[in-house]
Structure formats: structure tokens, C-alpha cells
Design a protein around this motif. Structure first.
Motif, PDB file in Angstrom:
ATOM      1  N   PRO A  94      12.813   8.268  -5.487  1.00  0.00           N
ATOM      2  CA  PRO A  94      12.491   8.661  -4.080  1.00  0.00           C
ATOM      3  C   PRO A  94      11.323   9.537  -4.257  1.00  0.00           C
ATOM      4  CG  PRO A  94      14.437   9.891  -4.731  1.00  0.00           C
ATOM      5  CD  PRO A  94      14.431   8.845  -5.758  1.00  0.00           C
ATOM      6  N   ASP A  95      10.572   9.643  -3.303  1.00  0.00           N
ATOM      7  CA  ASP A  95       9.474  10.693  -3.022  1.00  0.00           C
ATOM      8  C   ASP A  95       8.307  10.438  -4.014  1.00  0.00           C
ATOM      9  OD1 ASP A  95      10.680  11.900  -1.043  1.00  0.00           O
ATOM     10  OD2 ASP A  95      11.754  13.182  -2.541  1.00  0.00           O
ATOM     11  N   ILE A  96       8.341   9.128  -4.847  1.00  0.00           N
ATOM     12  CA  ILE A  96       7.263   9.047  -5.641  1.00  0.00           C
ATOM     13  C   ILE A  96       6.521   7.843  -4.999  1.00  0.00           C
ATOM     14  CG2 ILE A  96       6.651   7.930  -7.859  1.00  0.00           C
ATOM     15  CD1 ILE A  96       9.007   9.149  -8.828  1.00  0.00           C
ATOM     16  N   PRO A  97       5.074   7.877  -4.935  1.00  0.00           N
ATOM     17  CA  PRO A  97       4.103   7.004  -4.060  1.00  0.00           C
ATOM     18  C   PRO A  97       4.174   5.724  -5.036  1.00  0.00           C
ATOM     19  CG  PRO A  97       2.967   8.668  -5.029  1.00  0.00           C
ATOM     20  CD  PRO A  97       4.237   9.363  -5.253  1.00  0.00           C
ATOM     21  N   VAL A  98       4.209   4.586  -4.405  1.00  0.00           N
ATOM     22  CA  VAL A  98       3.952   3.102  -4.732  1.00  0.00           C
ATOM     23  C   VAL A  98       2.554   2.871  -4.730  1.00  0.00           C
ATOM     24  CG1 VAL A  98       4.792   0.924  -4.618  1.00  0.00           C
ATOM     25  CG2 VAL A  98       6.331   2.635  -4.267  1.00  0.00           C
ATOM     26  N   VAL A  99       1.923   2.452  -5.969  1.00  0.00           N
ATOM     27  CA  VAL A  99       0.723   1.484  -5.824  1.00  0.00           C
ATOM     28  C   VAL A  99       0.777   0.094  -6.313  1.00  0.00           C
ATOM     29  CG1 VAL A  99      -1.603   1.566  -7.207  1.00  0.00           C
ATOM     30  CG2 VAL A  99      -0.447   3.732  -6.740  1.00  0.00           C
ATOM     31  N   CYS A 100       0.505  -0.593  -5.628  1.00  0.00           N
ATOM     32  CA  CYS A 100       0.861  -2.298  -5.785  1.00  0.00           C
ATOM     33  C   CYS A 100      -0.661  -2.826  -6.137  1.00  0.00           C
ATOM     34  CB  CYS A 100       1.480  -2.812  -4.868  1.00  0.00           C
ATOM     35  SG  CYS A 100       0.354  -2.979  -3.157  1.00  0.00           S
ATOM     36  N   TYR A 101      -0.762  -3.648  -7.385  1.00  0.00           N
ATOM     37  CA  TYR A 101      -1.996  -4.306  -7.448  1.00  0.00           C
ATOM     38  C   TYR A 101      -1.885  -5.162  -6.323  1.00  0.00           C
ATOM     39  CZ  TYR A 101      -4.954  -7.125 -10.788  1.00  0.00           C
ATOM     40  OH  TYR A 101      -5.891  -7.347 -11.302  1.00  0.00           O
ATOM     41  N   VAL A 102      -3.161  -5.482  -6.102  1.00  0.00           N
ATOM     42  CA  VAL A 102      -3.401  -6.251  -4.857  1.00  0.00           C
ATOM     43  C   VAL A 102      -2.949  -7.894  -5.170  1.00  0.00           C
ATOM     44  CG1 VAL A 102      -5.860  -7.174  -5.702  1.00  0.00           C
ATOM     45  CG2 VAL A 102      -5.319  -7.074  -3.146  1.00  0.00           C
ATOM     46  N   ASN A 103      -2.799  -8.276  -6.648  1.00  0.00           N
ATOM     47  CA  ASN A 103      -2.091  -9.308  -6.845  1.00  0.00           C
ATOM     48  C   ASN A 103      -0.513  -9.343  -6.288  1.00  0.00           C
ATOM     49  OD1 ASN A 103      -4.397  -9.234  -8.194  1.00  0.00           O
ATOM     50  ND2 ASN A 103      -3.766 -10.710  -9.566  1.00  0.00           N
TER      51      ASN A 103
END
Length: 304
Positions: free
Chosen positions: A103-112
Motif C-alpha cells: 500500500p501507498d507505493i506508486p505504480v509505474v507501468c511500462y506502456v507495453n
């Protein structure tokens, strides 16, 4: 083939359409496209176009991204089966579980990744701006999905703690250090340029690590006359076209993505004629996903 090209251009004008193609598309698709670029460049073009119809010659997630950014336009993907194995390695439900565990950790998603995954993410990234995206976050920890190789590449360039999903691009991940060393031995005057989706042990052999469009810029500016290319073979066509006086060699003959090769002129013609297959995203998903993409577009790439 010439007649088909003429018919496509005629239909494109009638439908008020543009054709965008990824750097990995087959030669004739690149030739007929209004613009050819990497994932970030295609997303930016899609967000700016005034055309009524976007024909996206790439893979499914790229057409989805265009649809997310253009809810009032028709987005066509000439071959509906042009998927992405990397994108399929994470889905919204598994990401939700990962988020609940962290919880409370931001998610970075690859555009793929799929629209649903983008909707569950705080911000998207591409290989052109991935480190800058991660660095733009205030949190000291980041959840990164789905590419482990790109995640490890970022980890070596940031002080942030990276929690990395165990996905991979089959095309890039299959390249081995042994193949690269062999290519270097066969072409000793060449510089090795690698995509960050390659394994860490492959990247350690690289003279330059960058996105596909970064490779194009590097090859053009470099004084070197020979290059070993560590990405999908489709880029070789554009590299040779833009640098006819230079030589380019694939790091591995296995660097081919069958999904990227599905689109062709016949399918583009059929797609424009029938206005299918049309890609759309459920509005509740689109509203959430567009935020992560717009945040990505606001972060400069390595070349801005």
C-alpha cells in the motif's frame, strides 16, 4: 503492390485518416505511413492529431493507447491478433493484488501493458523516458510492471527502491551475451546498441542503451560506420534508409516479433475500406487510464 498503395492513399483521404506505424513494422507499412516512431512518439502523435481515423500499425496496446487518448475518433488495428506477450504477463487483478500487498507505493507501468493495467497505475512510461518518470515521483519506492529487464535497467540508474514484476519481452529477452560477443567478433569495428528490454548481462556489453528512436538518433550522430543492433529487426530498414553510408547488423537472428509482422498493405486497405477492426476502451477504464498516459506524456524523453 503499387495499385494497392494508390487505393490505400485514396481511401485514407476519403476517410480523413492517418496511418501511424511503429519502428518494427515491415518495410512497406513503414513506407506508406504518415509517421513512423517508437511507443512514446506514437502516443504523442495520437494525442495531437486532427484526423477522424487513426490506423495504428503496431500491436494491440498501442492501438488501445490511441483509443484512450482519442475517445471521439475511430482507431483501427489492421490485424486484431497483433498482441504483445509482454503486456499479457500482467493484468488488472494481479496488479490490484500487488498494490494491496504494497500500500501507498506508486505504480509505474511500462506502456507495453493493457488499458486495464494503465487504469490501475499512477503513471505510464516508455523506454524513452522511463528513468525520468521514476525520478519524477516523490516516493522512495516504486512498483514497476511488467518488464523485469527494463525495471532492472531503471534500478541501476535511480536511488529509489524498485519492486519489479517478473515479466519480459520474449523477443529481447532471448538475446544472449554469447550471440552479442560473436557479432562483435565478426564485426569488430561496430558499436553495439541495445534496447533496455534486453537482459542485464546483454546490456553490460552495450556501447549505448536506448529506445528504438534513440537508436536512430545515435546512429545518425555517431562517427562510427558500423553498428550491431540489439532490438527487433524491423528497425534495420529505417536505420539503413536514414544512413545509407553506414552498415547495420542484428545482434541475433532471433530478434523478430511475429506480432509486429502481422500488419501488411492488404490488411491496411481492408481496415480502411470496412472501418474494422475498431479498437475501443470502456469509458470507466479509459478515464482512469488516460491519467497515467497524460502524466507520461508530460515527462520529457531523453531527447527532449
Amino acid at each position: 503492390m503499387k495499385e494497392l498503395t494508390v487505393e490505400i492513399k485514396k481511401l485514407k483521404k476519403e476517410k480523413e485518416a492517418v496511418i501511424y506505424a511503429h519502428n518494427y513494422q515491415i518495410d512497406e507499412v513503414q513506407e506508406i505511413a504518415d509517421f513512423v516512431g517508437d511507443s512514446l512518439e506514437l502516443a504523442r502523435r495520437a494525442s495531437e492529431t486532427q484526423a477522424k481515423v487513426i490506423v495504428l500499425c503496431g500491436v494491440y496496446f498501442m492501438a488501445e493507447t490511441a483509443a484512450i487518448l482519442n475517445p471521439n475518433k475511430k482507431v483501427l488495428l489492421p490485424d486484431i491478433h497483433s498482441g504483445c506477450p509482454l503486456a499479457d504477463m500482467i493484468d488488472a487483478e494481479r496488479l490490484k493484488t500487488l498494490k494491496s500487498q504494497n500500500p501507498d507505493i506508486p505504480v509505474v507501468c511500462y506502456v507495453n501493458s493493457s488499458a486495464e493495467v494503465k487504469a490501475e497505475s499512477d503513471i505510464a512510461c516508455t523506454s524513452s523516458n522511463t528513468v525520468k518518470v521514476v525520478e519524477s515521483l516523490k516516493s522512495e519506492s516504486v512498483l514497476f510492471v511488467p518488464d523485469r529487464n527494463l525495471g532492472r535497467y531503471i534500478q541501476e540508474r535511480t536511488s529509489k527502491k524498485m519492486l519489479i514484476w517478473d515479466g519480459f519481452c520474449p523477443t529481447h529477452d532471448r538475446v544472449t551475451p554469447e550471440e552479442v560477443k560473436l557479432a562483435k567478433a565478426e564485426h569488430p569495428s561496430s558499436l553495439f546498441v541495445a534496447h533496455p528490454e534486453c537482459r542485464p548481462e546483454v546490456l553490460r556489453l552495450a556501447d549505448e542503451i536506448t529506445s528504438t528512436s534513440g537508436m536512430l538518433r545515435f546512429a545518425k550522430k555517431s562517427d562510427s560506420k558500423e553498428f550491431i543492433i540489439g532490438t527487433e529487426m524491423g528497425l534495420i530498414y529505417r536505420l539503413k534508409k536514414e544512413n545509407p553510408e553506414k552498415k547495420f547488423y542484428l545482434a541475433s537472428q532471433k530478434l523478430i516479433c511475429p506480432n509486429m509482422k502481422r500488419n501488411d498493405l492488404h490488411k491496411i486497405y481492408s481496415s480502411l475500406r470496412t472501418m474494422t477492426p475498431q479498437i475501443s476502451v470502456e469509458e470507466s477504464v479509459r478515464i482512469k487510464a488516460v491519467s497515467s498516459i497524460e502524466k507520461m506524456l508530460a515527462v520529457k524523453s531523453d531527447y527532449d
